[in-house]
Write an enzyme that holds these catalytic residues in place. Structure first.
Site, PDB file in Angstrom:
ATOM      1  N   GLY A  40      10.913  17.901   0.099  1.00 41.56           N
ATOM      2  CA  GLY A  40      11.374  17.774  -1.291  1.00 41.56           C
ATOM      3  C   GLY A  40      11.507  16.321  -1.708  1.00 41.56           C
ATOM      4  O   GLY A  40      11.386  15.400  -0.900  1.00 41.56           O
TER       5      GLY A  40
ATOM      6  N   GLY B 280      13.202  13.378  -2.156  1.00 44.22           N
ATOM      7  CA  GLY B 280      14.453  12.766  -1.714  1.00 44.22           C
ATOM      8  C   GLY B 280      14.861  11.605  -2.595  1.00 44.22           C
ATOM      9  O   GLY B 280      16.037  11.241  -2.670  1.00 44.22           O
ATOM     10  N   ARG B 281      13.868  11.010  -3.258  1.00 40.97           N
ATOM     11  CA  ARG B 281      14.185   9.836  -4.103  1.00 40.97           C
ATOM     12  C   ARG B 281      13.350   9.845  -5.379  1.00 40.97           C
ATOM     13  O   ARG B 281      13.020   8.800  -5.916  1.00 40.97           O
ATOM     14  CB  ARG B 281      13.931   8.554  -3.331  1.00 40.97           C
ATOM     15  CG  ARG B 281      12.505   8.411  -2.840  1.00 40.97           C
ATOM     16  CD  ARG B 281      12.254   7.001  -2.444  1.00 40.97           C
ATOM     17  NE  ARG B 281      10.960   6.851  -1.800  1.00 40.97           N
ATOM     18  CZ  ARG B 281      10.450   5.692  -1.474  1.00 40.97           C
ATOM     19  NH1 ARG B 281      11.127   4.590  -1.712  1.00 40.97           N
ATOM     20  NH2 ARG B 281       9.286   5.627  -0.887  1.00 40.97           N
TER      21      ARG B 281
ATOM     22  N   GLY C 197      17.616   6.993  -1.269  1.00 41.73           N
ATOM     23  CA  GLY C 197      17.008   7.460  -2.522  1.00 41.73           C
ATOM     24  C   GLY C 197      16.421   6.351  -3.366  1.00 41.73           C
ATOM     25  O   GLY C 197      16.014   6.576  -4.500  1.00 41.73           O
TER      26      GLY C 197
ATOM     27  N   ARG D 124       5.568   7.402 -12.638  1.00 40.33           N
ATOM     28  CA  ARG D 124       4.238   7.906 -12.271  1.00 40.33           C
ATOM     29  C   ARG D 124       3.862   9.070 -13.171  1.00 40.33           C
ATOM     30  O   ARG D 124       4.731   9.859 -13.552  1.00 40.33           O
ATOM     31  CB  ARG D 124       4.322   8.359 -10.819  1.00 40.33           C
ATOM     32  CG  ARG D 124       3.125   9.099 -10.304  1.00 40.33           C
ATOM     33  CD  ARG D 124       3.111   9.052  -8.796  1.00 40.33           C
ATOM     34  NE  ARG D 124       3.881  10.137  -8.215  1.00 40.33           N
ATOM     35  CZ  ARG D 124       4.097  10.255  -6.902  1.00 40.33           C
ATOM     36  NH1 ARG D 124       3.632   9.352  -6.059  1.00 40.33           N
ATOM     37  NH2 ARG D 124       4.782  11.257  -6.420  1.00 40.33           N
TER      38      ARG D 124
ATOM     39  N   ARG E 183       1.778  20.521  -4.710  1.00 37.36           N
ATOM     40  CA  ARG E 183       1.161  20.071  -3.469  1.00 37.36           C
ATOM     41  C   ARG E 183       0.891  21.268  -2.568  1.00 37.36           C
ATOM     42  O   ARG E 183       1.466  22.337  -2.773  1.00 37.36           O
ATOM     43  CB  ARG E 183       2.123  19.157  -2.688  1.00 37.36           C
ATOM     44  CG  ARG E 183       2.760  18.086  -3.497  1.00 37.36           C
ATOM     45  CD  ARG E 183       4.220  17.876  -3.093  1.00 37.36           C
ATOM     46  NE  ARG E 183       4.876  17.021  -4.078  1.00 37.36           N
ATOM     47  CZ  ARG E 183       5.027  15.710  -3.942  1.00 37.36           C
ATOM     48  NH1 ARG E 183       4.634  15.131  -2.836  1.00 37.36           N
ATOM     49  NH2 ARG E 183       5.582  14.998  -4.884  1.00 37.36           N
TER      50      ARG E 183
ATOM     51  N   ASP F  13       2.387  17.564   2.413  1.00 34.89           N
ATOM     52  CA  ASP F  13       3.206  17.305   1.221  1.00 34.89           C
ATOM     53  C   ASP F  13       2.602  16.185   0.373  1.00 34.89           C
ATOM     54  O   ASP F  13       3.055  15.947  -0.749  1.00 34.89           O
ATOM     55  CB  ASP F  13       4.648  16.957   1.609  1.00 34.89           C
ATOM     56  CG  ASP F  13       4.727  15.835   2.627  1.00 34.89           C
ATOM     57  OD1 ASP F  13       4.115  15.980   3.714  1.00 34.89           O
ATOM     58  OD2 ASP F  13       5.372  14.811   2.358  1.00 34.89           O
ATOM     59  N   ASN F  14       1.605  15.509   0.887  1.00 33.76           N
ATOM     60  CA  ASN F  14       0.946  14.437   0.140  1.00 33.76           C
ATOM     61  C   ASN F  14      -0.470  14.834  -0.258  1.00 33.76           C
ATOM     62  O   ASN F  14      -1.321  13.973  -0.472  1.00 33.76           O
ATOM     63  CB  ASN F  14       0.913  13.149   0.961  1.00 33.76           C
ATOM     64  CG  ASN F  14       2.303  12.547   1.128  1.00 33.76           C
ATOM     65  OD1 ASN F  14       3.192  12.805   0.330  1.00 33.76           O
ATOM     66  ND2 ASN F  14       2.478  11.748   2.162  1.00 33.76           N
TER      67      ASN F  14
ATOM     68  N   ASP G 252       0.680   9.406  -3.534  1.00 38.16           N
ATOM     69  CA  ASP G 252       1.551   8.740  -2.561  1.00 38.16           C
ATOM     70  C   ASP G 252       0.809   7.661  -1.772  1.00 38.16           C
ATOM     71  O   ASP G 252       0.048   7.947  -0.863  1.00 38.16           O
ATOM     72  CB  ASP G 252       2.238   9.757  -1.625  1.00 38.16           C
ATOM     73  CG  ASP G 252       3.474  10.342  -2.300  1.00 38.16           C
ATOM     74  OD1 ASP G 252       3.822   9.869  -3.404  1.00 38.16           O
ATOM     75  OD2 ASP G 252       4.086  11.257  -1.734  1.00 38.16           O
TER      76      ASP G 252
END
Ligand code: AMP
Ligand code: MG
Length: 514
Positions: A87, A89-90, A123, A173, A180, A249-250, A259
């Protein structure tokens, strides 16, 4: 008041994957870079974004009333090991912007710890890595590679401690979406087929709407993501881009590169190249990228099995046959790109592909493509020579572009720099290849559009970031201007076309999530 309104379709339709959250307040946010051309493309007014209320919006401090920001939940295979709960995180998805090109996600990175931040992670983000993502993502877009975009980088006014005290920063962004492979893994893990189907339907609606009314939309989704990723990774291989952290996840469902933490461009052509400090087993080495993309797509296919067919065996067969299409599609897209880089004529296979469309009869297209043996061996022999002579990837293709115009000096200069001390490459071998290639009458105008002059060279990026960290952004803006116009040859940008000194590359390392 900004004329910007954000929808919250992801938050509404997939609440199980969306954790409502707000950005951490910034003591004094300041714009470092605003991407005016992207703002215009998105229908936003740069002057308004640069004003106080714009900066408040971009830092997440004051959002339009319509916004419902969320941190997104996802899982992910990281270097092969499965993490069920990663997830944002930041990061925060502020919402979706309605543009003429469709919905675009607006997303902040470095906006404070969310409930997904693990192990005391703060974060936050620092200025250097956020500017790095801006430079590389914008360069990728200009090179024609599907990529998320960077609208702005701001400093937060808050120091962040990494390698000492560094300026805290936020990257704004934009993306076709932030769905994903890991989003599907998260939904699949919950064993809730209705949720998985809602996610798949949402992905289809955003990225592949033509599938909605077909007989097998979810098989179509799998095939489309395979095709999109085959295209994207082929483009990486054609510009010498190493992603560095191709965890599931990327990897996006849209096919956009996402990413840019430990990514870097090759100087010398060598498929074994790794720059990431944590990729100790070379899992994501340059030459491994197509293999790892296929591995990730297999994980994606596994999540979709319940939607592919009620009969589990038949679902597996359907997934397998879709995955078998990856290698051929990748090869075809890579070879097509290589032909353009070498200015070679269009082939019957290419025409055939365009007539038939991307998804139909891939096997026939790939078969006819791979039968083009003389041209394919020309490509492979060149790559082999480049590897053995340790030639600069981008520089060599650009020198060949000049050679197609009968200007041989740049190529001689490239060859003179090459390291042939151990005699691995016989004298005259390159000349023999050159003769074979020139016999094909390469088209220099095609080559000029396929071979960039400027890529974000690692040493140039590092130097621009070092100066920007110290408050001097002149070099950053000069580099940005050059990498976003990569096919133009200009003497005042010549320093950005130079490869890094060998010593720099030998010790150069990249880092994740800093
Ligand atoms: P990445 O390698 O950047 O794709 O990040 C992997 C995971 O680590 C994601 O879940 C990120 O949100 C999380 N992460 C990275 N850096 C931080 C940070 N400074 N604070 C909280 N979470 C982070
Ligand atoms: Mg990530």
């Amino acid at each position: 008041m900004l004329p910007i309104s954000l929808t919250h379709q992801f938050a509404d339709r997939l609440p199980e994957l969306a954790h409502p959250w707000r950005a951490e307040p910034c003591p004094s946010a300041q714009l470092v870079v605003l991407n005016e051309s992207l703002a215009t493309d998105l229908g936003l007014d740069s002057d308004e974004l640069a004003a106080e209320s714009g900066v408040d919006l971009l830092s997440g401090a004051k959002l339009p009333a319509s916004a419902r920001p969320v941190a997104q939940a996802y899982s992910g295979h990281q270097f092969g090991g499965f993490s069920p709960l990663l997830g944002d995180g930041r990061a925060l998805l502020l919402g979706e912007l309605e543009t003429v090109q469709g919905l675009v996600d607006v997303h902040l990175k470095g906006s404070g710890a969310t409930p997904f931040a693990r192990g005391g992670a703060d974060g936050r983000a620092t200025l250097g890595p956020m500017l790095r993502e801006l430079i590389v993502s914008e360069a990728m877009h200009a090179l024609g590679v599907p990529a998320t975009r960077s609208l702005a980088v701001l400093t937060t006014g808050r120091p962040v401690f990494r390698h000492g005290r560094e300026p805290g920063a936020i990257l704004v962004r934009t993306a076709a979406s932030h769905l994903r492979v890991g989003s599907f893994q998260y939904a699949a893990l919950r064993g809730d087929e209705a949720l998985l189907q809602r996610l798949a339907d949402y992905a289809i609606e955003r990225h592949y709407p033509e599938l909605a009314d077909t007989d097998q939309p979810y098989l179509g989704l799998l095939r489309s993501v395979i095709s999109a990723q085959a295209h994207t990774v082929a483009q990486w291989m054609l510009v010498g881009f190493i992603h560095g952290v191709m965890n599931t996840d990327n990897m996006t469902i849209s096919g956009e590169t996402i990413d840019y933490g430990p990514c870097a461009f090759l100087d010398v052509y060598d498929p074994a190249t790794v720059f990431s400090s944590i990729d100790s087993e070379s899992r994501y080495a340059f030459g491994q990228q197509p293999v790892m993309a296929e591995w990730n797509l297999t994980r994606f296919a596994e999540t979709l099995l319940p939607l592919l067919d009620d009969d589990p065996n038949r679902a597996v067969d359907l997934a397998k046959s879709a995955l078998e299409g990856f290698a051929g599609q990748y090869e075809q897209r890579f070879m097509r790109g290589m032909y353009a880089k070498l200015g070679l004529a269009r082939t019957p296979a290419e025409d055939c592909d365009e007539v038939r469309g991307t998804f139909s009869n891939q096997d026939a297209v790939s078969a006819s493509w791979s039968q083009n043996l003389p041209l394919n061996s020309l490509v492979h022999d060149l790559l082999d020579l480049m590897q053995r002579r340790k030639l600069d990837f981008t520089g060599t293709f650009r020198a060949l572009t000049a050679a197609a115009d009968d200007e041989l000096e740049p190529l001689r200069a490239q060859l003179a720099t090459s390291n042939n001390a151990n005699g691995e490459c016989r004298t005259g071998e390159f000349d023999a290849w050159l003769e074979r290639w020139r016999a094909q009458r390469p088209d220099a105008s095609v080559m000029r559009r396929a071979n960039p002059v400027v890529i974000p060279r690692n040493h140039a990026v590092e130097q621009a970031l070092r100066k920007a960290n110290a408050g001097d952004t002149a070099e950053l803006f000069a580099l940005l201007e050059a990498v976003t116009d990569p096919f133009t040859e200009r003497t005042d940008r010549a320093r950005f076309a130079q490869p890094a000194p060998a010593d720099f590359t030998r010790y150069f390392q990249t880092f994740c999530g800093t």
